[in-house]
Every structure is written in structure tokens, then in C-alpha cells.
Design a protein around this motif. Structure first.
Motif, short mmCIF file in Angstrom:
data_model
loop_
_atom_site.label_atom_id
_atom_site.label_comp_id
_atom_site.label_asym_id
_atom_site.label_seq_id
_atom_site.Cartn_x
_atom_site.Cartn_y
_atom_site.Cartn_z
N ASP A 23 0.82 -1.22 0.00
CA ASP A 23 0.00 0.00 0.00
C ASP A 23 0.85 1.26 0.00
O ASP A 23 0.34 2.36 -0.26
CB ASP A 23 -0.92 0.02 1.22
CG ASP A 23 -2.01 -1.03 1.13
OD1 ASP A 23 -2.40 -1.37 -0.01
OD2 ASP A 23 -2.46 -1.52 2.18
N ALA A 24 2.14 1.13 0.33
CA ALA A 24 3.02 2.30 0.37
C ALA A 24 3.88 2.43 -0.88
O ALA A 24 4.61 3.40 -1.04
CB ALA A 24 3.93 2.23 1.60
N ALA A 25 3.80 1.45 -1.77
CA ALA A 25 4.66 1.44 -2.96
C ALA A 25 4.22 2.50 -3.97
O ALA A 25 3.03 2.79 -4.12
CB ALA A 25 4.63 0.06 -3.60
N PHE A 26 5.18 3.10 -4.65
CA PHE A 26 4.91 4.06 -5.72
C PHE A 26 6.11 4.05 -6.67
O PHE A 26 7.17 3.52 -6.35
CB PHE A 26 4.66 5.46 -5.15
CG PHE A 26 5.84 6.04 -4.43
CD1 PHE A 26 6.80 6.79 -5.09
CD2 PHE A 26 6.02 5.82 -3.06
CE1 PHE A 26 7.90 7.32 -4.43
CE2 PHE A 26 7.11 6.34 -2.39
CZ PHE A 26 8.06 7.09 -3.07
N GLU A 27 5.95 4.67 -7.83
CA GLU A 27 7.01 4.66 -8.84
C GLU A 27 7.56 6.04 -9.16
O GLU A 27 8.64 6.15 -9.74
CB GLU A 27 6.50 4.00 -10.13
CG GLU A 27 6.13 2.53 -9.95
CD GLU A 27 5.67 1.90 -11.25
OE1 GLU A 27 5.56 2.65 -12.26
OE2 GLU A 27 5.42 0.68 -11.27
N ASN A 28 6.81 7.10 -8.83
CA ASN A 28 7.26 8.45 -9.16
C ASN A 28 6.66 9.43 -8.16
O ASN A 28 5.92 9.04 -7.25
CB ASN A 28 6.86 8.81 -10.60
CG ASN A 28 5.39 8.52 -10.88
OD1 ASN A 28 4.52 8.77 -10.03
ND2 ASN A 28 5.10 7.97 -12.05
N ILE A 29 6.97 10.71 -8.33
CA ILE A 29 6.53 11.72 -7.37
C ILE A 29 5.01 11.82 -7.33
O ILE A 29 4.42 12.04 -6.27
CB ILE A 29 7.18 13.09 -7.71
CG1 ILE A 29 6.97 14.09 -6.57
CG2 ILE A 29 6.63 13.65 -9.01
CD1 ILE A 29 7.81 13.84 -5.37
#
Length: 525
Positions: free
Chosen positions: A162-168
């Protein structure tokens, strides 16, 4: 030409406090090695603020840092710019006096700033900003998940997925979802209705108090989460709606791309040069301006990034990967979230009926009266080119709201054998949370400087001490208070290798020739 007595007296209280304390460090408390050093007080304010001297945690840190800094030692000092007191770094006068002493003691230094430069304290903003490479955080959703869990206004336990992301843009979405006003689902409403007001005890949870402005919070009666929960329970929809609107607006503006780029760097090749400065045995100063703001949660992130850069992790403690194909290796890099930073073992769920009730008599007590022996000889260790580094962490109590990051920061000497850590704490809290109490007790084992202490922690420290020795220690504390009431100052030093282990050190005016000698030490430094 030697200075006259009048010249020596005609100096600011701030400098006088530093020089007086430096005198006892260099004479009565010299050459006492440590891996952990606790600097402890009760109130979040200067240790002394009299007509004669002004002494704050930062001056004590500078004096202790000067004593331990060796030619081939890296030194990192992290200071909170928003300390209380008329001569704190949040005032121009206090900042100038601190920097005058710092530059005198550590002339070959590098300085950084961590904050959003939105305040009117322009004197804090002249240094290069220290940023966190976004690519570093993208690869560590487990660290981000722990930070978000500690900051969650509803106490949500957030997983790496749930905390993963790839960019700003993805990071903004996660922040708005996890730190914005909670959706009042049946599950959340169930938690709220089953929670007694006493469970909150007037304490703000996570970052709730910075999501709602103080003025609105007071006028709406929702300064603390417990009171907000009361509004929800009473279904006072109009007031809840106004709070939600303001909360959502503050989060959206605070975590905008423009603001996040003041803390995070998009360039994969970004290098602030901090690790190189420490490798050259320079002193590094990091001025932090995030306390009680939306950006509080970024301080644990920058600390974890720093220690990954400068900390030496022994080979046996490094994450182990199974040999495989290049495709498997690539997959592991994108899917495995284990890092050199925070790792925690899962605890199996146990039925509460299987657990017996524990009373206070059964709880383990901490015995501070034993000598700590380190299994690590840091002077002879080979750290693969990384320097032995000493970290001074100012106002560590403020980190305790981030439970997991707080434990990580204070546990650095165990994880990285080339790091030693000193932390200053204040203990004037309505309720001493477990992580803060454990941290203070841990940082009293190797060496401690006690200016005052919370009575509950003192009871834990002396729980297994013979009553005669405890009475003697109480007499030392009474003498400390007597000196304080007369406008003087003393500190109680604990060092397990000395006999006695506790010593009362009076911070008194040294002779003129001693002051001149102290100043000559600084010029030679």
C-alpha cells in the motif's frame, strides 16, 4: 596580549555557559569512551537560564563533540532548529551565537539544511538543502510503510504494497490516501465507537494536530484526536465536515509536488556530498526545521538514508540472495523489499485468553548498575573504507512519535559497528510511551549526563539498586536542586567503569587562565 578579567567577564551568557561546561568536560569528564551517550533532562527547555549563564542541549552537544572528535573520525551533528528558549536556533540571536561557537570549534565543516524554507527564519535557510533521492525511497516501500504507519491519524498498520509508488505523482497519491481524513467506513466507525476517550488521554495520535490548524482546532474543540472522535460518535456532521474540508486542504497543499521537491530529489545522480565530507573526517552539521509540521515524517527518512550511506554493515548481517539467473535477479530487485534499514520479525498472533495477566511485580526491571562490555573493538575494525562516525542527535524525544523509526535510530550502534550515537532527551511527558522509556534507559547504560529526569524513569533506573545507594543518589539529586535554586548548575554523570559510577559535577566559573586555555584549544582545533 592576555585578556583582562574585565574582558573575560564581558561575554554573552551563551558563550559563558558553553565555556563553563567545556571546562568540566575537559577536566573532570575526559577520556570516557562510549558507543551510546544519553543527555537527559525533564523539561524541554535550557538546562540553565540565569543572569550568569545560559546552557542548552546544543551547547552540551558541542562540548561533548569537541571532546570525542579525533583526527580520523567523522562527526555528524543533527540539530533541531525549533527548540524552546529565548536563545534557541529559532531566534536570530540564538542562531548566531550557536554558529559562532560551532565555527570556532569546528572550522573545517560542511553545513546542510533540511526543511521547506517556508518560515520567516531566513537565517536558517542559507545552507545547501539536503534532499532524499526519490529513487532510493521507491526501492524501499517497507521503510515508507513503517513511517506512514507511525504517522497514521487512525493508527492504520500500512503494508509495503500500500506504500509502494514509482514516481513523485504516485508518492503524492499515497500521502493523500494514508494521511488525509479517513473514510468513515463501518470498520473505522466500529473502532471509534469501541474506543474509550481515556485511551487517548488527551494525546494527539500521529500527525493529527498538524492537519488541523491550532486556531480552528481550539474553536471547533478538536485539537486532539480523542475530541474529534467524540464529534464523530455524536454524529455532529456539520462540524466533522468542516474539519474534514480543512484537513483535506492542508494535506493537498502541504504534500504538493512543489513542496515535496524541497525534500526529495528526482535526479538519480544526485549526491549531496555528505558521505564524502565524513570520509574526509570533516564535521557535518544538519539544521532541521520540521518539528510539529506536515514534514515531521521526512526526518526519519533522511536519517535512514544517511546511515545507509555512512554506516558499515558487516557481511554476515547483509541481506542474502540466492544465486540465480539474470532474470531472477532483476525480478528480485523489483519485488524484494528487504533493505539494510528497518527489518522486523513477524509476531504470531496469540489468543488473549492464553496470556496470563501480569502485575507490576512480574514485569522485568532495568538494572543500570552494571558495567557494559562491548564485543566490538571499533578502533581496530576494518569498515571497508567507511570512517568511524559519531552521530549527535538533538531533541531525540520528538522522534519518539515515530515508534519504529525511533527504535531504528537509537539502535544504530548495534547495527553498524562504525557508528556511535549520542541523543538528547527531555522526559516531561504526560504519559511516557514505551519506546521513549526504553530509549532513555538504553542510552543510560554506556554513559549518561543527567540534568533532571522523569520520576517514573528514575524509579526504573534504581529498581534493583540497594536502598543505601539509592538514598545516596537521592542526596546527590537534592544537592543538584539546591544549586539550581541558588542560580547555579550541576550535572549528574553516570559512567559504569568509574567508582563510584555516579558523580555530581558542578558547572562553575573556571579561573581566567583556564578560560584562555579553553579558547586556545578551540583555535588549535
Amino acid at each position: 596580549m592576555p585578556q583582562s578579567q574585565d574582558d573575560l567577564e564581558n561575554i554573552p551568557r551563551y558563550q559563558r555557559g558553553f565555556e563553563w561546561f567545556t571546562h568540566i568536560v575537559q577536566t573532570e569528564m575526559k577520556e570516557r569512551p562510549w558507543r551510546r551517550l544519553g543527555i537527559l533532562s525533564f523539561y524541554d527547555k535550557p538546562y540553565a537560564d540565569t543572569d550568569s549563564i545560559y546552557l542548552s542541549p546544543k551547547q552540551v552537544i558541542l562540548a561533548m563533540a569537541k571532546e570525542v572528535k579525533k583526527k580520523e573520525t567523522g562527526l555528524l551533528i543533527v540539530v533541531d532548529a525549533l527548540e524552546k528558549g529565548e536563545m534557541g536556533l529559532s531566534t536570530k540571536q540564538g542562531f548566531d551565537q550557536f554558529m559562532e561557537i560551532f565555527d570556532t570549534v569546528f572550522p573545517d565543516s560542511v553545513k546542510y539544511y533540511f526543511g521547506n524554507k517556508a518560515s520567516d527564519r531566513k537565517w536558517l535557510h542559507e545552507y545547501d538543502p539536503l534532499k532524499i533521492p526519490l529513487s532510493w525511497l521507491v526501492k524501499r516501500p517497507d521503510i515508507f510503510a513503517d513511517i506512514l504507519s507511525d504517522a497514521s491519524p487512525i493508527g492504520e498498520d500500512i503494508g509495503p504494497g500500500d506504500a509502494a509508488f514509482e514516481n513523485i505523482e504516485g508518492m503524492i497519491e499515497v500521502l493523500l490516501e494514508k494521511l488525509g481524513p479517513p473514510s468513515l467506513t463501518e470498520e473505522v466507525m466500529g473502532k471509534i465507537k469501541s474506543t474509550e476517550a481515556s485511551d487517548y488521554a488527551g494525546e494527539a495520535v500521529g500527525l493529527m494536530t498538524v492537519f488541523v490548524s491550532p486556531t480552528t482546532a481550539v474553536s471547533r474543540g478538536v485539537k486532539y484526536l480523542g475530541k474529534f472522535m467524540s464529534l464523530v460518535k455524536d454524529r455532529r456532521k456539520a462540524e466533522v465536515k468542516k474539519v474534514y474540508e480543512e484537513w483535506e486542504s492542508r494535506v493537498e497543499k502541504g504534500y504538493s509536488k512543489e513542496n515535496l521537491l524541497k525534500f526529495f530529489e528526482l535526479d538519480d545522480k544526485y549526491d549531496a556530498g555528505l558521505d564524502e565530507a565524513l570520509a574526509d573526517y570533516k564535521t557535518v552539521l544538519l539544521v532541521v526545521e520540521t518539528r510539529n509540521s506536515l514534514y515531521d515524517l521526512f526526518l526519519p527518512l533522511v536519517l535512514q538514508h544517511l546511515v545507509e550511506e555512512i554506516g558499515y554493515l558487516p557481511p554476515e548481517d547483509r541481506p542474502k540472495r540466492e544465486p540465480g539467473t539474470e532474470e531472477e535477479s532483476t525480478s528480485a530487485e523489483t519485488e524484494e523489499w528487504d533493505t539494510d534499514a528497518l527489518t522486523y520479525s513477524d509476531i504470531e498472533e496469540v489468543d488473549s485468553e492464553q496470556l496470563s495477566d501480569l502485575d507490576d511485580a512480574q514485569l522485568p526491571k532495568v538494572d543500570i548498575e552494571f558495567e557494559i562490555k562491548s564485543d566490538i573493538d571499533i578502533t581496530d575494525a576494518d569498515f571497508e573504507g567507511k570512517p568511524e562516525t559519531i552521530l549527535f542527535l538533538d531533541a531525540a524525544t520528538h522522534l519518539s512519535k515515530f515508534d519504529r523509526s525511533f527504535k531504528f535510530a537509537l539502535g544504530l550502534p548495534d547495527k553498524y559497528p562504525n557508528l556511535s550515537v549520542s541523543a538528547s532527551f527531555y522526559t516531561d511527558k504526560e504519559k511516557i510511551i514505551d519506546s521513549l522509556e526504553e530509549g532513555v534507559l538504553e542510552y543510560m547504560k554506556d554513559r549518561a549526563l543527567v540534568f533532571d529526569l522523569h520520576p517514573d524513569i528514575f524509579d526504573d533506573v534504581t529498581a534493583r539498586m540497594p536502598i543505601t545507594r539509592k538514598a545516596w543518589l537521592m542526596a546527590q539529586l537534592q544537592e543538584m536542586e539546591q544549586l539550581r535554586s541558588e542560580g547555579d548548575l550541576a550535572v549528574l554523570e553516570y559512567y559504569p567503569s568509574e567508582d563510584p559510577k555516579w558523580s555530581l559535577r558542578k558547572v562553575a566559573k573556571p579561573e581566567s587562565k583556564v578560560v584562555r586555555e579553553i579558547r586556545s584549544w578551540f583555535r588549535r582545533g
